[in-house]
Scaffold this motif. Structure first.
Motif, PDB file in Angstrom:
ATOM      1  N   UNK A  96       0.836  -1.186   0.000  1.00 17.50           N
ATOM      2  CA  UNK A  96       0.000   0.000   0.000  1.00 17.50           C
ATOM      3  C   UNK A  96       0.879   1.249   0.000  1.00 17.50           C
ATOM      4  N   UNK A  97       0.241   2.360  -0.270  1.00 17.77           N
ATOM      5  CA  UNK A  97       0.954   3.630  -0.223  1.00 17.77           C
ATOM      6  C   UNK A  97       0.297   4.511   0.832  1.00 17.77           C
ATOM      7  N   UNK A 101      -7.163   7.399  -1.411  1.00 15.39           N
ATOM      8  CA  UNK A 101      -7.802   7.005  -2.670  1.00 15.39           C
ATOM      9  C   UNK A 101      -8.196   8.203  -3.535  1.00 15.39           C
ATOM     10  N   UNK A 102      -8.556   9.311  -2.911  1.00 11.49           N
ATOM     11  CA  UNK A 102      -8.942  10.499  -3.676  1.00 11.49           C
ATOM     12  C   UNK A 102      -7.763  11.015  -4.495  1.00 11.49           C
ATOM     13  N   UNK A 103      -6.574  11.046  -3.874  1.00  7.59           N
ATOM     14  CA  UNK A 103      -5.384  11.491  -4.584  1.00  7.59           C
ATOM     15  C   UNK A 103      -5.077  10.568  -5.760  1.00  7.59           C
ATOM     16  N   UNK A 108      -5.028   9.632 -11.645  1.00 10.64           N
ATOM     17  CA  UNK A 108      -5.463   8.912 -12.846  1.00 10.64           C
ATOM     18  C   UNK A 108      -6.196   9.841 -13.804  1.00 10.64           C
ATOM     19  N   UNK A 109      -7.070  10.677 -13.254  1.00  7.08           N
ATOM     20  CA  UNK A 109      -7.803  11.626 -14.097  1.00  7.08           C
ATOM     21  C   UNK A 109      -6.840  12.590 -14.786  1.00  7.08           C
ATOM     22  N   UNK A 110      -5.830  13.046 -14.049  1.00  9.14           N
ATOM     23  CA  UNK A 110      -4.852  13.961 -14.606  1.00  9.14           C
ATOM     24  C   UNK A 110      -4.090  13.303 -15.756  1.00  9.14           C
TER      25      UNK A 110
END
Length: 171
Positions: A96-97, A101-103, A108-110
């Motif tokens: 995990x990091x 999850x929002x980041x 991904x969107x970026x």
């Protein structure tokens, strides 16, 4: 008083006698103390190899003690090594990091926006931009590859960056 021949175990005959006399005892000692898992036969042979390498420093009276000490130390080092190996095998890599999850979703969107924006560039702008930013080529190298001037490369990269800034709106 001259030294006798028995004071030197560098003599092959003397060394051979010591080996025949003490090898089995050393092997048995290492086997009983540490078991077969750590290969006591190899360690016994290595102990006698070290004795041969240091034959000038070890007297025949101390040869038995020397090989037993060296063999025991080799086995102890091997035990320590196996403990370290076991610790590393039990350590699980992080799956995990620390990023929420929002980041990750925004990232991904970026990337999708960036890929779409790069796809909307003209072929000449896209080629110059990717060669510069992705492949790390210098303006002169790109100019030579595309058979254009360095100023033309600069202009293409500048136009590509301007279009990307407008389209992505986050740079």
């Amino acid at each position: 008083m001259p030294k006798s021949l028995n004071d030197n175990i560098c003599n092959e005959v003397m060394f051979s006698k010591l080996f025949k006399k003490h090898y089995q005892n050393l092997y048995s000692y290492l086997y009983y103390k540490f078991g077969d898992y750590l290969n006591p036969e190899d360690k016994a042979q290595e102990a006698f190899t070290k004795l041969w390498q240091n034959c000038g420093k070890v007297t025949p009276e101390k040869a038995k003690s020397y090989v037993f000490t060296v063999g025991n130390n080799m086995m102890l080092n091997e035990v320590k090594h196996h403990k370290v190996v076991l610790q590393h095998q039990q350590t699980k890599p992080r799956s995990h990091t620390n990023e929420n999850p929002e980041f990750l979703m925004q990232e991904q969107e970026y990337l999708q926006k960036l890929q779409r924006a790069i796809g909307n560039l003209t072929e000449s702008e896209r080629t110059a931009f990717l060669m510069n930013r992705v492949e790390g080529k210098k303006h002169k190298e790109i100019a030579a590859l595309l058979d254009i001037s360095a100023k033309a490369v600069e202009k293409r990269i500048y136009r590509a960056l301007s279009k990307l800034r407008v389209e992505i709106e986050e740079l």
